[in-house]
Design a protein around this motif. Structure first.
Motif, mmCIF file in Angstrom:
data_model
loop_
_atom_site.group_PDB
_atom_site.id
_atom_site.type_symbol
_atom_site.label_atom_id
_atom_site.label_comp_id
_atom_site.label_asym_id
_atom_site.label_seq_id
_atom_site.Cartn_x
_atom_site.Cartn_y
_atom_site.Cartn_z
ATOM 1 N N THR A 1 0.827 -1.210 0.000
ATOM 2 C CA THR A 1 0.000 0.000 0.000
ATOM 3 C C THR A 1 0.859 1.257 0.000
ATOM 4 O O THR A 1 0.670 2.169 -0.821
ATOM 5 N N ASN B 1 -2.829 12.450 -0.283
ATOM 6 C CA ASN B 1 -4.247 12.106 -0.182
ATOM 7 C C ASN B 1 -4.794 11.576 -1.501
ATOM 8 O O ASN B 1 -5.582 10.618 -1.528
ATOM 9 N N GLU C 1 -6.306 7.766 -2.021
ATOM 10 C CA GLU C 1 -7.647 7.504 -2.546
ATOM 11 C C GLU C 1 -7.595 6.562 -3.740
ATOM 12 O O GLU C 1 -8.446 5.680 -3.882
ATOM 13 N N GLN D 1 -6.998 3.054 -2.490
ATOM 14 C CA GLN D 1 -8.234 2.484 -1.935
ATOM 15 C C GLN D 1 -9.176 2.045 -3.046
ATOM 16 O O GLN D 1 -9.793 0.981 -2.961
ATOM 17 N N GLU E 1 -7.008 -0.336 2.675
ATOM 18 C CA GLU E 1 -8.264 -0.525 3.382
ATOM 19 C C GLU E 1 -8.994 0.813 3.534
ATOM 20 O O GLU E 1 -8.399 1.880 3.364
ATOM 21 N N ALA E 2 -10.291 0.728 3.870
ATOM 22 C CA ALA E 2 -11.047 1.951 4.136
ATOM 23 C C ALA E 2 -10.401 2.739 5.263
ATOM 24 O O ALA E 2 -10.338 3.972 5.229
ATOM 25 N N ASP E 3 -9.909 2.029 6.293
ATOM 26 C CA ASP E 3 -9.089 2.642 7.335
ATOM 27 C C ASP E 3 -7.648 2.212 7.084
ATOM 28 O O ASP E 3 -7.255 1.091 7.418
ATOM 29 N N PRO E 4 -6.829 3.075 6.476
ATOM 30 C CA PRO E 4 -5.479 2.686 6.060
ATOM 31 C C PRO E 4 -4.411 2.854 7.138
ATOM 32 O O PRO E 4 -3.217 2.742 6.849
ATOM 33 N N THR E 5 -4.830 3.105 8.385
ATOM 34 C CA THR E 5 -3.878 3.450 9.442
ATOM 35 C C THR E 5 -2.753 2.436 9.583
ATOM 36 O O THR E 5 -1.576 2.810 9.694
ATOM 37 N N GLU F 1 0.706 4.349 8.628
ATOM 38 C CA GLU F 1 1.435 4.723 9.842
ATOM 39 C C GLU F 1 2.541 3.722 10.185
ATOM 40 O O GLU F 1 3.204 3.866 11.215
ATOM 41 N N THR G 1 2.665 9.421 6.384
ATOM 42 C CA THR G 1 1.678 10.501 6.316
ATOM 43 C C THR G 1 2.307 11.887 6.306
ATOM 44 O O THR G 1 1.681 12.851 5.868
#
Length: 429
Positions: free
Chosen positions: A155, A171, A175, A178, A184-188, A192, A223
């Motif tokens: 990713t 950003n 997008e 995704q 994932e929808a929550d890419p944390t 990170e 990020t």
């Protein structure tokens, strides 16, 4: 066999077992049959899955007498840990893709495998279909691994590749990742660095025969990577990659075991001539540097249902062969117990871009701060004039604590309007 989980990876495992049944039976010497599949909900439609195999009682499934081995693809810490320990206590061998659990509490799982005489295989936990862990675990077990360096998260590699090649912002690239199913929808966990840190812990434990958990890994995500960072890398003929780095730090007295190990994950500049710089999109690649074998590179698809299922089937065949022969595979040994060194003691290099006042003496003042912290400057370049004046400094290798302290001092100088970019530089000697 029993299967825990029937999502993207689990359903792909079932499909491959069905489609390749004859070949797999010939390779193992006996058929591989699914005795049951544990799921959270029975009412969900699962194409190609026999509903008669489904159960919500995972604990009963993994301890059944007709189950010889268990494949765990539910992920997370619990109930995966409890189920895997129960399976091994009941004499079942376990195959898992659970990097988070292995990185947090792998020692407990390895101890259970030794105590109960079970196999524990986990090739799919790092780098998808790339055969990486088995070479570390078996092929290189007689060698002395110095360093493991690589891209282990598809990713973040896709995002950074888009920022470099088409000039996308963070950003925008996220997008797109995704939309393509890379993020994932929550890419944390990815952006990170948590995913890469878990994989780094597993690699370090195998490479250096020493206990390493995800908490031991210095972690920075992507990020904060900016267009200025990417542009600065281009000016140096470099590219930005999120790197997982595991290395043995030599002892001053020359002892072969070393002083300790350094395990870290962060974005860094690497020269475009370096093989890792050419790893595009969502692919993974890992270098292993060993005393006798030299430098080895492993490259391929690092994630996705089919690649992960391929790695699981490879483990399935290996474990099934062991069962047929009445033997067992290698057991993890962390005899070295080397300390994991803090990031401040890690020796690295910095790229620093400063927006500065355009007046005499600026360069001398900046250079004095580097000298004060015993950081040697490799190259310095001044660009622009007036409000556009910038200094770009690239250091020689120095302890990270000294480099970090230098940057913090620079931020406080009245001649420095802004520290526009700070990034480590890897891949150069």
């Amino acid at each position: 066999m029993a299967l825990l989980g029937c999502g993207v990876v689990g359903s792909e495992v079932v499909r491959l077992l069905r489609e390749q049944a004859d070949d797999l039976a010939a390779r193992v010497g006996a058929p591989l049959e699914v005795a049951g599949i544990a799921v959270r909900r029975l009412d969900r439609v699962r194409e190609g899955i026999d509903p008669e195999l489904l159960t919500t009682d995972a604990l009963a499934l993994v301890t059944r007498d007709d189950v010889d081995l268990v494949v765990e693809v539910i992920g997370g810490i619990e109930p995966a840990r409890t189920l895997m320990l129960a399976a091994m206590k009941a004499g079942k061998s376990v195959i898992t893709a659970n990097k988070a659990l292995l990185a947090e509490d792998g020692g407990t799982l390895f101890a259970a495998a030794r105590e109960f005489g079970a196999d524990l295989y986990y090739e799919a936990s790092v780098a998808g279909a790339i055969p990486l862990l088995r070479p570390l675990r078996e092929s290189l077990v007689g060698d002395h691994v110095h360093r493991v360096l690589g891209i282990v998260n598809g990713t973040t590699n896709y995002i950074l590749d888009q920022m470099d090649t088409v000039g996308a912002g963070f950003n925008e690239a996220l997008e797109e990742a995704q939309a393509l199913g890379y993020a994932e929808a929550d890419p944390t966990a990815d952006v990170e660095g948590f995913d890469a840190a878990a994989k780094a812990a597993i690699l370090a434990q195998l490479a250096f025969h020493t206990p390493v958990t995800a908490a031991d890994v210095h972690r920075e995500g992507i990020t904060e990577v900016t267009a200025a960072d990417v542009a600065g890398a281009k000016e140096m003929d470099c590219v930005v990659k999120l790197l997982a780095i595991c290395e043995r730090v030599p002892a001053e007295d020359g002892r072969n075991g070393g002083r300790g190990v350094s395990v870290r994950v962060y974005p860094a500049m690497i020269p475009r001539a370096h093989p890792l710089a050419s790893v595009r999109e969502a692919y993974n690649a890992v270098f292993v540097e060993a005393q006798s074998a030299g430098s080895l590179m492993f490259y391929g698809a690092g994630a996705g249902g089919a690649p992960t299922a391929s790695a699981i089937l490879g483990d399935l065949v290996a474990v099934a062969r062991n069962l047929m022969a009445g033997s067992r595979g290698p057991v993890e040994v962390t005899y070295a117990k080397l300390p994991v060194l803090p990031m401040g003691e890690t020796v690295t290099r910095y790229y620093v871009q400063l927006d500065v006042a355009d007046r005499s003496g600026v360069l001398a003042t900046v250079a004095e701060e580097f000298a004060r912290h015993e950081v040697s400057i490799k190259a310095v370049r001044q660009e622009g004039m007036g409000d556009e004046a910038q200094l770009v400094v690239v250091t020689h290798r120095a302890p990270d604590a000294a480099l970090s302290a230098t940057v913090e001092r620079l931020r406080k100088l009245d001649i420095v309007r802004e520290v526009a970019s700070v990034m480590r530089v890897e891949g150069e000697q």
